[in-house]
Scaffold this motif. Structure first.
Motif, PDB file in Angstrom:
ATOM      1  N   LEU A 108       0.832  -1.198   0.000  1.00 43.76           N
ATOM      2  CA  LEU A 108       0.000   0.000   0.000  1.00 43.76           C
ATOM      3  C   LEU A 108       0.869   1.250   0.000  1.00 43.76           C
ATOM      4  CD1 LEU A 108      -2.626  -0.945   2.731  1.00 43.76           C
ATOM      5  CD2 LEU A 108      -3.118  -0.672   0.314  1.00 43.76           C
ATOM      6  N   SER A 109       0.323   2.276  -0.593  1.00 45.99           N
ATOM      7  CA  SER A 109       1.033   3.545  -0.607  1.00 45.99           C
ATOM      8  C   SER A 109       0.206   4.550   0.194  1.00 45.99           C
ATOM      9  CB  SER A 109       1.205   3.994  -2.056  1.00 45.99           C
ATOM     10  OG  SER A 109       1.705   5.288  -2.073  1.00 45.99           O
ATOM     11  N   ILE A 110       0.799   5.059   1.269  1.00 45.26           N
ATOM     12  CA  ILE A 110       0.110   6.000   2.163  1.00 45.26           C
ATOM     13  C   ILE A 110       0.700   7.389   1.930  1.00 45.26           C
ATOM     14  CG2 ILE A 110      -0.407   6.562   4.606  1.00 45.26           C
ATOM     15  CD1 ILE A 110      -1.562   3.837   4.059  1.00 45.26           C
ATOM     16  N   ASP A 111      -0.173   8.349   1.590  1.00 47.64           N
ATOM     17  CA  ASP A 111       0.311   9.710   1.307  1.00 47.64           C
ATOM     18  C   ASP A 111       0.829  10.406   2.568  1.00 47.64           C
ATOM     19  OD1 ASP A 111      -0.265   9.383  -1.321  1.00 47.64           O
ATOM     20  OD2 ASP A 111      -2.252  10.294  -1.208  1.00 47.64           O
ATOM     21  N   ASN A 169       4.421   1.826   1.934  1.00 45.25           N
ATOM     22  CA  ASN A 169       5.490   2.639   1.328  1.00 45.25           C
ATOM     23  C   ASN A 169       6.811   1.856   1.350  1.00 45.25           C
ATOM     24  OD1 ASN A 169       3.365   4.408   1.421  1.00 45.25           O
ATOM     25  ND2 ASN A 169       4.361   5.929   2.711  1.00 45.25           N
ATOM     26  N   THR A 252      -6.107   4.850   3.046  1.00 46.66           N
ATOM     27  CA  THR A 252      -5.854   5.238   1.658  1.00 46.66           C
ATOM     28  C   THR A 252      -7.133   5.821   1.041  1.00 46.66           C
ATOM     29  OG1 THR A 252      -6.374   2.993   0.967  1.00 46.66           O
ATOM     30  CG2 THR A 252      -4.051   3.508   1.242  1.00 46.66           C
TER      31      THR A 252
END
Ligand SMILES: [Zn+2]
Length: 293
Positions: A108-111, A169, A252
């Motif tokens: 997962l990509s977390i801002d 990330n 997300t």
């Protein structure tokens, strides 16, 4: 406890497992890591049972003098013979086997970078919140939570399964201890069963959070809420709207993170409510009329 008692308890549990004693609406019996084991035991008096030093749920069955032990199995447990300990009315050991499930990885990509690498000042808050939750899950109420079927708190798309090894990330993080159901912000969230609201709050990772105590060491947790509609100490019926779907905490996008906890152990919510009762099926496309030639 002597060997004879030990052997008797073991044999009676083996014998009864072949008998249909699952009367009430129970979780799905699936003795795997992250799953639930349901073990019948024959005793006149209701026994008190512990697994990994945590008290486990014991409920009456539809067979005379027979009880059902319902225990959550930790995600870290390996394929092995495990033991439950009867402490009352007399001491005994119940061995049972668990199978190991291999859970997948999820990238997962977390801002919000701070939610992946918390600042030093966040660490104290995180530790306190962990403490609050652990203390909540150690509570014990005698009420029997398995009298009616559990319901889906929200219907929608399952966006993340329980047990996944999270890589956020590109950094390996904790396993996913709940089920994520994607739904629009503002969608009402219902209590999966009746119980008492024991924790409400705004937490670092889980955002606006509600925890309900259903009795016998069973709890449900609802995270990332937009709004909370209940207060601490409030008794709620099954289906009561406790809040709405949101995107608070580490997320997300808007979804409900739903956890089920038994004997202080996170277990797969799908053991309580099957996926088909959660997932909204896309409407079938209307069939095209055949062209006349
Ligand atoms: Zn989640």
């Amino acid at each position: 406890m002597n060997f004879k008692t030990k052997a008797l308890i073991f044999l009676s549990s083996l014998f009864l497992s072949t008998v249909q004693v699952f009367a009430s609406p129970l979780p799905y019996n699936n003795p795997i890591n992250g799953g639930v084991a349901i073990i019948p035991i024959k005793m006149i008096q209701k026994p008190e049972v512990f697994y990994k030093d945590k008290r486990v749920a014991v409920v009456p069955s539809n067979v005379k003098d027979t009880w059902l032990i319902i225990a959550g199995i930790p995600l870290e447990a390996k394929n092995s013979i495990q033991e439950m300990f009867v402490t009352k009315p007399y001491k005994g050991v119940i061995p049972f086997h668990i199978n190991q499930k291999q859970y997948k990885k999820q990238f997962l990509s977390i801002d919000n970078k701070r939610k992946v690498d918390p600042h030093p000042e966040d660490e104290q808050r995180i530790a306190q919140e962990k403490e609050t939750m652990s203390a909540a899950f150690a509570a014990w109420q005698a009420s029997q939570p398995f009298k009616s079927k559990f319901i889906a708190p929200v219907k929608g798309r399952i966006s993340s399964q329980f047990g996944l090894q999270r890589i956020l990330n590109n950094k390996p993080k904790n396993r996913h201890t709940g089920l994520d159901i994607a739904a629009y912000t503002g969608t009402p969230i219902k209590a999966t069963a009746k119980g008492e609201v024991i924790v409400i709050g705004d937490f670092f990772y889980t955002g606006n959070t509600v925890i309900i105590d259903h009795g016998q060491g069973l709890f449900s947790l609802y995270a990332h809420l937009n709004k909370i509609n209940v207060s601490q100490g409030q008794t709620v019926k099954q289906g009561k709207v406790i809040g709405t779907v949101g995107a608070t905490g580490r997320v997300t996008g808007p979804h409900l993170h739903w956890s089920m906890i038994m004997n202080q152990t996170f277990v797969d919510p799908l053991m309580f409510v099957p996926a088909k009762e959660i997932v909204i099926k896309p409407k079938a496309k209307p069939k095209k009329a055949k062209k006349q030639s």
